[in-house]
Design an enzyme around this catalytic site. Structure first.
Site, mmCIF file in Angstrom:
data_model
loop_
_atom_site.group_PDB
_atom_site.id
_atom_site.type_symbol
_atom_site.label_atom_id
_atom_site.label_comp_id
_atom_site.label_asym_id
_atom_site.label_seq_id
_atom_site.Cartn_x
_atom_site.Cartn_y
_atom_site.Cartn_z
ATOM 1 N N HIS A 118 -1.176 5.670 6.271
ATOM 2 C CA HIS A 118 -1.475 5.372 4.755
ATOM 3 C C HIS A 118 -3.075 5.210 4.605
ATOM 4 O O HIS A 118 -3.806 4.266 4.984
ATOM 5 C CB HIS A 118 -0.984 3.903 4.533
ATOM 6 N N HIS B 86 -6.722 6.244 2.150
ATOM 7 C CA HIS B 86 -7.245 6.987 0.630
ATOM 8 C C HIS B 86 -8.597 7.635 1.183
ATOM 9 O O HIS B 86 -9.375 6.753 1.841
ATOM 10 C CB HIS B 86 -7.502 5.932 -0.097
ATOM 11 N N LYS C 111 4.688 9.548 -3.191
ATOM 12 C CA LYS C 111 4.110 7.934 -3.379
ATOM 13 C C LYS C 111 4.779 7.695 -4.755
ATOM 14 O O LYS C 111 4.244 8.173 -5.876
ATOM 15 C CB LYS C 111 2.825 7.965 -3.277
ATOM 16 N N HIS D 280 2.020 -0.979 2.943
ATOM 17 C CA HIS D 280 1.132 -2.101 3.128
ATOM 18 C C HIS D 280 1.547 -3.431 2.699
ATOM 19 O O HIS D 280 1.388 -4.025 1.875
ATOM 20 C CB HIS D 280 -0.233 -1.910 2.231
ATOM 21 N N ASP E 248 -4.635 1.756 4.935
ATOM 22 C CA ASP E 248 -4.806 1.719 3.556
ATOM 23 C C ASP E 248 -6.428 1.522 3.139
ATOM 24 O O ASP E 248 -6.923 0.717 2.229
ATOM 25 C CB ASP E 248 -4.171 0.435 2.714
#
Ligand code: NCD
Ligand code: ZN
Length: 344
Positions: free
Chosen positions: A13, A15, A99, A174, A247
């Site tokens: 996960h 970004h 997602k 998460h 995350d």
């Protein structure tokens, strides 16, 4: 324990943002992990396979040639996602999941799903074509306390999705509460969860210690100590159900330190070392490799990585800041010490 060798992990996960900001952070991840599930919450979001494949190319061109790194792409579900797009995603070797962001739940989720009933046909197609559903598991109604949002999401939404689509592979992303831990443990192998390093290392006191600390603010927000302890236990004592997903979510310093500070913690620069810190606190490294390197590939139906990495018990100080394109990025634990070093 002074040294740990394990199969090279993946980040399930992540970004990465886009353009110059992406270029500023992607090599931190590529230096650590072999693969990462790339979150699609760009502006505008990645809602088509075409966009996902273009984004993948931009990521690959930003990676230093010294790294061997594979971005695993995802689609962003909206109320208007089509079944054809889901079918194409499932057929693509580069797209691995879609997602679900409940609209309004977190950073760049405004285009997310307004009500689960709007995407029933999409979930059905995901089950049929076996494309994993990744969920940001927070209920968003204003009358739900922010610290209760994960539990309410389980009770009102996740349980329902699971009942309706028993074969759908779901990653509860998460997770932050003992409620989520208990839920995932109670389910069969079609349900798994990612856990971040920061949710294993800080609790909600860290938001306010010595004054308000925006750099510990992320979504889902960190919870009580009892929940952190439950996450540590889940990661270290329940092999297979839980795996690493950082995350890591970079925002420029001025966007964090502002009257309406963004949610997101940047941990990619030392993710594996931070997970080692957490397992050391749990006092048990016996399932560390499963959590970091084996459970994720198993769930996603991908081979484990071939090479190994080594962590050494040697402390170092996290820089106060990093550069982030034209801006500054404050890393997780800025100015503090991390007691593990990767690759020495
Ligand atoms: C993420 C971001 O900034 O994109 N923020 C965060 O606090 N985790 C979005 C998300 O994963 O919720
Ligand atoms: Zn995220």
């Amino acid at each position: 324990m002074q040294e740990i060798t394990l199969i090279r992990p993946d980040d399930w996960h992540l970004h990465l943002r886009d353009h110059d900001q992406m270029k500023a952070v992607v090599n931190d991840t590529a230096a650590q992990f072999a693969r990462a599930i790339i979150m699609p919450n760009l502006v505008p979001p990645i809602t088509s396979c075409k966009q996902a494949l273009n984004y993948r190319q931009r990521i690959l061109s930003a990676i230093d040639s010294s790294h061997d790194f594979e971005p695993l792409m995802t689609l962003y579900l909206t109320d208007s996602m089509s079944i054809d797009e889901i079918k194409s995603a499932a057929e693509s070797q580069y797209i691995h999941a879609a997602k679900l962001y409940p609209a309004g739940a977190t950073t760049n989720s405004d285009a997310g799903v307004t009500h689960i009933d709007k995407i029933q046909h999409v979930l059905e197609a995901m089950q049929k074509y076996d494309l994993p559903l990744l969920v940001h598991g927070e209920a968003t109604a204003d009358n739900i306390d922010i610290f209760d949002r994960e539990k309410v999401f389980i009770d009102r939404t996740l349980t329902k999705i699971r009942q309706q689509y028993p074969e759908l592979r779901i990653v509860f992303e998460h997770i932050t509460t003992s409620d989520a831990v208990d839920y995932v443990i109670s389910q069969n192998s079609k349900t798994a969860a990612t856990i971040t390093a920061h949710h294993l290392l800080i609790n909600r006191n860290d938001l306010f210690k010595g004054g308000m600390n925006p750099h510990n603010y992320c979504l889902p927000v960190v919870k009580r100590e009892l929940h952190r302890v439950a996450l540590l236990k889940a990661a270290s004592q329940h092999p297979g159900k839980f795996f690493a997903g950082t995350d890591s979510a970079p925002h420029a310093q001025n966007a964090k330190e502002s009257a309406c500070g963004c949610a997101g913690i940047y941990s990619a620069f030392a993710a594996i070392e931070l997970y080692a810190e957490a397992f050391e606190q749990a006092g048990d490294f016996s399932n560390f490799e499963i959590f970091m390197s084996l459970a994720g590939p198993e769930f996603y139906g991908l081979p484990a990585n071939k090479e190994n990495i080594t962590l050494t018990k040697q402390s170092w100080t996290v820089p106060d800041s990093l550069t982030f394109a034209e801006q500054t990025l404050i890393p997780f634990k800025a100015g503090q010490t991390i007691s593990w070093t990767l690759g020495k």
